[in-house]
Write a protein that holds these residues in place. Structure first.
Motif, short mmCIF file in Angstrom:
data_model
loop_
_atom_site.label_atom_id
_atom_site.label_comp_id
_atom_site.label_asym_id
_atom_site.label_seq_id
_atom_site.Cartn_x
_atom_site.Cartn_y
_atom_site.Cartn_z
N HIS A 268 3.35 7.97 -4.15
CA HIS A 268 3.02 6.58 -4.46
C HIS A 268 4.28 5.75 -4.33
O HIS A 268 5.36 6.20 -4.69
CB HIS A 268 2.44 6.43 -5.87
N ASN A 269 4.14 4.55 -3.80
CA ASN A 269 5.28 3.66 -3.64
C ASN A 269 5.06 2.38 -4.42
O ASN A 269 3.93 2.06 -4.83
CB ASN A 269 5.52 3.35 -2.16
N GLY A 270 6.13 1.64 -4.62
CA GLY A 270 6.04 0.36 -5.30
C GLY A 270 7.07 -0.60 -4.74
O GLY A 270 8.16 -0.20 -4.33
N GLY A 271 6.73 -1.85 -4.72
CA GLY A 271 7.66 -2.89 -4.31
C GLY A 271 7.37 -4.16 -5.09
O GLY A 271 6.22 -4.44 -5.43
N PHE A 272 8.39 -4.92 -5.39
CA PHE A 272 8.20 -6.15 -6.15
C PHE A 272 9.29 -7.14 -5.77
O PHE A 272 10.41 -6.75 -5.42
CB PHE A 272 8.21 -5.87 -7.66
N GLY B 254 14.13 -8.49 -5.41
CA GLY B 254 13.26 -7.49 -6.00
C GLY B 254 13.78 -6.09 -5.78
O GLY B 254 14.99 -5.85 -5.75
N GLY B 255 12.87 -5.15 -5.60
CA GLY B 255 13.27 -3.76 -5.43
C GLY B 255 12.15 -2.91 -4.88
O GLY B 255 11.02 -3.38 -4.67
N HIS B 256 12.48 -1.65 -4.63
CA HIS B 256 11.54 -0.65 -4.14
C HIS B 256 11.59 0.57 -5.04
O HIS B 256 12.61 0.86 -5.67
CB HIS B 256 11.91 -0.20 -2.72
N GLY C 156 -0.51 -1.18 -14.58
CA GLY C 156 -0.48 -1.32 -13.14
C GLY C 156 0.90 -1.30 -12.54
O GLY C 156 1.06 -1.14 -11.33
N GLY C 157 1.93 -1.48 -13.38
CA GLY C 157 3.29 -1.49 -12.84
C GLY C 157 4.30 -1.95 -13.87
O GLY C 157 4.02 -2.02 -15.06
N THR C 158 5.50 -2.24 -13.37
CA THR C 158 6.59 -2.86 -14.11
C THR C 158 7.10 -2.05 -15.29
O THR C 158 7.57 -2.61 -16.27
CB THR C 158 6.23 -4.29 -14.59
N VAL D 173 10.18 0.57 -11.72
CA VAL D 173 9.59 1.50 -10.76
C VAL D 173 8.33 0.95 -10.11
O VAL D 173 7.63 1.65 -9.38
CB VAL D 173 9.30 2.87 -11.41
N GLY D 174 8.02 -0.34 -10.38
CA GLY D 174 6.91 -0.98 -9.71
C GLY D 174 5.59 -0.24 -9.86
O GLY D 174 5.28 0.31 -10.92
N SER D 175 4.84 -0.19 -8.80
CA SER D 175 3.50 0.38 -8.84
C SER D 175 3.47 1.90 -8.96
O SER D 175 2.39 2.47 -9.13
CB SER D 175 2.71 -0.04 -7.60
N THR D 176 4.63 2.56 -8.85
CA THR D 176 4.60 4.00 -9.10
C THR D 176 4.19 4.28 -10.54
O THR D 176 3.79 5.40 -10.87
CB THR D 176 5.96 4.65 -8.81
N ALA D 177 4.28 3.28 -11.42
CA ALA D 177 3.82 3.43 -12.80
C ALA D 177 2.33 3.75 -12.85
O ALA D 177 1.85 4.30 -13.85
CB ALA D 177 4.11 2.16 -13.60
#
Length: 403
Positions: A340-344, A355-357, A282-284, A100-104
């Motif tokens: 909040h969004n996340g991308g990696f 990666g993903g969103h 911060g993420g992951t 979920v990337g940075s949404t964490a």
């Protein structure tokens, strides 16, 4: 579109039933009269829009939609592993854990606010006394408050310090950045997105929770492992489980049964992100979108996770913590929203990076949505959408109609 499931029920830690019921499709309308007389919102249309747009721009995706704290729809399409990697294996919206990337960061915020309140503190207290006291503190670290971390206004700029990468996330990097200090006059109080602001909280959370003694020095390797384990245990026990979900498929070691792809290279092999626990805070984090959506719905619409006082801190339209507010991006501006969004990805080039969103939104009309994908490039390259945020907002806006 595949797998749109309506009228769903979450009981305790398990999703027991989620079945499409055609007789209830027309009963899901939410009519919003203030300022929009005669306009109604359809959960069914929102789900169908998400499925169409995500299906056209991703290798695979899942989403969940909640009305206040009740799950109303989940959906998934595409594969978690493609044929060239031994698949195809379909994504299951209920159980497929995706990064979920940075949404964490929003989950880290919930945990931090819980522990601040338990310790008689507020986000306006200073962090220095809740860091390992055997660390060396550089200039003006004593000026940083919890709310500075949670709004990226701490003044940390790792990329200006010799020997540190642009994105300082590991225990040793964070320790070094604290020793380097901040440039108070130029950077403190100035918003600048840095993962370190939330990664440092995975070190503070174990101290606030009593799992690590801030006054008893540990070697770096031991402190690193202790803080990761303590952070993960807290997130599972007091964020995920407290929201009513099981924790078996919650992990920061993302080397699971899902691969990540580039949308423009469908015949290429996938990427396994592997163990990224050093980024914890911060993420992951990996989890199903149904859990991410449920956590954020309960954080906003119930007192299961946050007290009313702490909800006012987190979801403050003037200075939200661990998320963003927005009142203008939706085409017809139906009202406020927090998100909040996340991308990696594993390569800086979006044309080849795998990666993903991920993204969550809490909208003004009681709707919460969470989306996860396992490919990079299609959404941002599509002419209709600027990013995952824009895709969700267009899908939401298109679910309104005038009676």
């Amino acid at each position: 579109m595949k797998k749109i499931l309506l009228t769903c029920f979450v009981l305790a830690a398990t999703i027991y039933s989620c079945n499409k019921d055609e007789t209830e499709v027309d009963t899901d309308a939410i009519c919003d009269t203030p300022g929009n007389d005669g306009w109604c919102f359809s959960i069914t249309d929102f789900a169908e829009n998400l499925g169409q747009y995500l299906g056209e721009t991703t290798t695979g995706f899942s989403y969940s939609i909640y009305k206040e704290d009740e799950m109303k729809a989940i959906g998934s399409e595409g594969v978690s592993v493609t044929q060239q990697d031994g698949g195809p294996y379909n994504i299951n919206a209920s159980i497929t854990a995706m990064n979920v990337g940075s949404t964490a960061k929003s989950l880290t915020t919930i945990a931090t606010l819980q522990l601040l309140e338990q310790n008689g503190l507020t986000p306006r207290d200073y962090i220095k006394d809740y860091l390992p006291q055997w660390w060396t503190f550089g200039d003006d670290i004593d000026a940083i408050k919890f709310e500075d971390l949670l709004t990226h206004r701490s003044g940390f700029r790792p990329f200006y310090n010799t020997g540190l990468p642009y994105d300082a996330v590991s225990y040793n990097q964070i320790k070094q950045e604290v020793e380097n200090g901040i440039d108070y006059s130029n950077y403190y109080g100035v918003a600048n997105y840095q993962n370190i602001n939330f990664c440092i909280l995975r070190i503070i959370i174990p101290i606030l929770n009593g799992d690590m003694d801030k006054n008893s020095p540990l070697i770096d390797v031991a402190a690193d492992q202790l803080t990761i384990q303590s952070y993960m245990n807290y997130i599972k026990s007091y964020v995920v489980a407290s929201a009513g979900f099981g924790t078996d498929n919650i992990s920061c070691d993302n080397d699971q049964d899902i691969h990540y792809y580039n949308y423009y290279n469908p015949n290429d092999t996938g990427w396994l992100t592997g163990n990224e626990c050093q980024n914890a805070g911060g993420g992951t984090l990996s989890m199903p979108s149904v859990i991410l959506g449920g956590i954020m719905a309960r954080a906003y619409y119930t007192n299961d996770l946050l007290s009313p006082a702490m909800k006012l801190f987190m979801f403050n339209p003037t200075l939200p913590l661990g998320c963003y507010d927005n009142q203008t991006d939706v085409t017809n501006n139906w009202g406020w929203q927090f998100h909040h969004n996340g991308g990696f990805r594993n390569n800086g080039n979006p044309q080849i990076g795998k990666g993903g969103h991920a993204c969550w939104y809490v909208f003004h009309n009681g709707i919460t949505v969470a989306v996860s994908t396992n490919s990079y490039g299609g959404i941002e390259g599509d002419n209709r959408f600027e990013d995952i945020n824009d895709l969700i907002e267009v899908a939401y806006d298109g679910a309104w109609s005038q009676n």
